[in-house]
Motif scaffolding. Structure first.
Motif, PDB file in Angstrom:
ATOM      1  N   SER A   1       0.806  -1.221   0.000  1.00  0.00           N
ATOM      2  CA  SER A   1       0.000   0.000   0.000  1.00  0.00           C
ATOM      3  C   SER A   1       0.840   1.272   0.000  1.00  0.00           C
ATOM      4  O   SER A   1       0.365   2.332  -0.398  1.00  0.00           O
ATOM      5  N   GLY A   2       2.064   1.185   0.505  1.00  0.00           N
ATOM      6  CA  GLY A   2       2.905   2.363   0.606  1.00  0.00           C
ATOM      7  C   GLY A   2       2.636   3.184   1.859  1.00  0.00           C
ATOM      8  O   GLY A   2       3.231   4.247   2.051  1.00  0.00           O
ATOM      9  N   GLU A   3       1.759   2.695   2.726  1.00  0.00           N
ATOM     10  CA  GLU A   3       1.379   3.421   3.940  1.00  0.00           C
ATOM     11  C   GLU A   3       2.568   3.770   4.831  1.00  0.00           C
ATOM     12  O   GLU A   3       2.656   4.882   5.342  1.00  0.00           O
ATOM     13  N   GLU A   4       3.460   2.817   5.036  1.00  0.00           N
ATOM     14  CA  GLU A   4       4.604   3.059   5.920  1.00  0.00           C
ATOM     15  C   GLU A   4       5.521   4.152   5.363  1.00  0.00           C
ATOM     16  O   GLU A   4       6.015   4.992   6.117  1.00  0.00           O
ATOM     17  N   GLY A   5       5.740   4.139   4.078  1.00  0.00           N
ATOM     18  CA  GLY A   5       6.558   5.177   3.464  1.00  0.00           C
ATOM     19  C   GLY A   5       5.896   6.539   3.522  1.00  0.00           C
ATOM     20  O   GLY A   5       6.549   7.552   3.790  1.00  0.00           O
ATOM     21  N   MET A   6       4.589   6.571   3.311  1.00  0.00           N
ATOM     22  CA  MET A   6       3.862   7.842   3.382  1.00  0.00           C
ATOM     23  C   MET A   6       3.875   8.377   4.818  1.00  0.00           C
ATOM     24  O   MET A   6       4.017   9.580   5.026  1.00  0.00           O
ATOM     25  N   ASP A   7       3.768   7.481   5.797  1.00  0.00           N
ATOM     26  CA  ASP A   7       3.847   7.889   7.193  1.00  0.00           C
ATOM     27  C   ASP A   7       5.241   8.435   7.504  1.00  0.00           C
ATOM     28  O   ASP A   7       5.380   9.464   8.159  1.00  0.00           O
ATOM     29  N   GLY A   8       6.270   7.738   7.038  1.00  0.00           N
ATOM     30  CA  GLY A   8       7.644   8.214   7.237  1.00  0.00           C
ATOM     31  C   GLY A   8       7.864   9.561   6.588  1.00  0.00           C
ATOM     32  O   GLY A   8       8.505  10.451   7.167  1.00  0.00           O
ATOM     33  N   LEU A   9       7.337   9.747   5.398  1.00  0.00           N
ATOM     34  CA  LEU A   9       7.431  11.034   4.699  1.00  0.00           C
ATOM     35  C   LEU A   9       6.782  12.133   5.536  1.00  0.00           C
ATOM     36  O   LEU A   9       7.367  13.209   5.718  1.00  0.00           O
ATOM     37  N   ALA A  10       5.596  11.869   6.053  1.00  0.00           N
ATOM     38  CA  ALA A  10       4.893  12.877   6.858  1.00  0.00           C
ATOM     39  C   ALA A  10       5.704  13.236   8.100  1.00  0.00           C
ATOM     40  O   ALA A  10       5.822  14.418   8.446  1.00  0.00           O
ATOM     41  N   ARG A  11       6.268  12.231   8.764  1.00  0.00           N
ATOM     42  CA  ARG A  11       7.062  12.496   9.968  1.00  0.00           C
ATOM     43  C   ARG A  11       8.314  13.301   9.637  1.00  0.00           C
ATOM     44  O   ARG A  11       8.696  14.210  10.383  1.00  0.00           O
ATOM     45  N   LEU A  12       8.961  12.981   8.522  1.00  0.00           N
ATOM     46  CA  LEU A  12      10.152  13.727   8.115  1.00  0.00           C
ATOM     47  C   LEU A  12       9.813  15.175   7.782  1.00  0.00           C
ATOM     48  O   LEU A  12      10.569  16.087   8.117  1.00  0.00           O
ATOM     49  N   LYS A  13       8.689  15.399   7.144  1.00  0.00           N
ATOM     50  CA  LYS A  13       8.289  16.759   6.772  1.00  0.00           C
ATOM     51  C   LYS A  13       7.946  17.598   8.005  1.00  0.00           C
ATOM     52  O   LYS A  13       8.173  18.804   8.014  1.00  0.00           O
ATOM     53  N   VAL A  14       7.407  16.961   9.041  1.00  0.00           N
ATOM     54  CA  VAL A  14       7.150  17.680  10.291  1.00  0.00           C
ATOM     55  C   VAL A  14       8.475  18.029  10.960  1.00  0.00           C
ATOM     56  O   VAL A  14       8.673  19.145  11.434  1.00  0.00           O
ATOM     57  N   ALA A  15       9.396  17.061  10.998  1.00  0.00           N
ATOM     58  CA  ALA A  15      10.687  17.263  11.669  1.00  0.00           C
ATOM     59  C   ALA A  15      11.558  18.280  10.942  1.00  0.00           C
ATOM     60  O   ALA A  15      12.264  19.062  11.575  1.00  0.00           O
ATOM     61  N   ASP A  16      11.535  18.262   9.604  1.00  0.00           N
ATOM     62  CA  ASP A  16      12.387  19.158   8.819  1.00  0.00           C
ATOM     63  C   ASP A  16      11.691  19.457   7.489  1.00  0.00           C
ATOM     64  O   ASP A  16      11.894  18.750   6.504  1.00  0.00           O
ATOM     65  N   PRO A  17      10.876  20.484   7.455  1.00  0.00           N
ATOM     66  CA  PRO A  17      10.105  20.783   6.244  1.00  0.00           C
ATOM     67  C   PRO A  17      10.950  21.037   4.996  1.00  0.00           C
ATOM     68  O   PRO A  17      10.472  20.878   3.878  1.00  0.00           O
ATOM     69  N   GLU A  18      12.198  21.442   5.182  1.00  0.00           N
ATOM     70  CA  GLU A  18      13.063  21.738   4.035  1.00  0.00           C
ATOM     71  C   GLU A  18      13.704  20.494   3.434  1.00  0.00           C
ATOM     72  O   GLU A  18      14.214  20.534   2.317  1.00  0.00           O
ATOM     73  N   LEU A  19      13.707  19.388   4.163  1.00  0.00           N
ATOM     74  CA  LEU A  19      14.391  18.171   3.734  1.00  0.00           C
ATOM     75  C   LEU A  19      13.670  17.507   2.557  1.00  0.00           C
ATOM     76  O   LEU A  19      12.471  17.251   2.620  1.00  0.00           O
TER      77      LEU A  19
END
Length: 177
Positions: free
Chosen positions: A60-78
């Motif tokens: 489904s890609g759910e885990e990757g999408m969740d990881g992406l969301a967490r990374l964007k919260v932690a560092d929006p520029e990354l």
């Protein structure tokens, strides 16, 4: 121009192949076998290459999408480049709408992977420059995230940052933490 990358995938062969493709002169590549704690590992990196599926049989890609969301919260520029074996146009569009910089299908061509990650690294650097972050500010934020992710455990925080404990203590003092 050398970049610092984080590669996250549960397949050791994928980690090895991607590391070999991206570890050019002066490049720094670290790897992780799961998305657990990637916010701290990604601190100070120029780009992240993140798999979308980690559970056996997941597509489904759910885990990757969740990881992406967490990374964007932690560092929006990354910049984050997502990769998967089970991808379609719909998944790629959803990933890009959620903030992914690019989308790579496995197996990849090394030149395409190198180009996507170099572009992602340049995008991160440009966004950080626009945001006015100095290297010291980025390092300070990375230390704070690592301490938070490790629950204040200095040994674990140092490990997440790729530092020794004494080096972490020196940086804590320098940043007034």
């Amino acid at each position: 121009m050398a970049f610092a990358f984080l590669i996250v995938d549960d397949d050791p062969d994928v980690l090895k192949a991607a590391t070999m493709a991206l570890a050019g002169p002066g490049a720094e590549v670290i790897v992780a076998g799961s998305p657990d704690g990637i916010e701290a590992l990604a601190a100070g990196r120029d780009a992240v290459l993140l798999d979308m599926n980690f559970a056996l049989g997941a597509r489904s890609g759910e885990e990757g999408m969740d990881g992406l969301a967490r990374l964007k919260v932690a560092d929006p520029e990354l910049a984050v480049v997502l990769m998967t074996t089970f991808g379609g146009v719909g998944l790629a569009v959803a990933a890009l709408k959620c903030g992914a910089e690019d989308f790579i299908l496995k197996p990849w061509r090394n030149d395409a992977l190198e180009a996507a990650m170099a572009k992602a690294g340049q995008a991160t650097r440009a966004r950080r420059a626009e945001a006015g972050f100095t290297l010291d500010e980025i390092e300070r934020r990375a230390i704070i995230r690592a301490l938070s992710a490790s629950g204040g455990n200095m040994t674990r925080a140092a490990s997440l940052l790729g530092l020794t404990r004494p080096a972490l203590y020196r940086r804590l003092e320098r940043h007034g933490l």
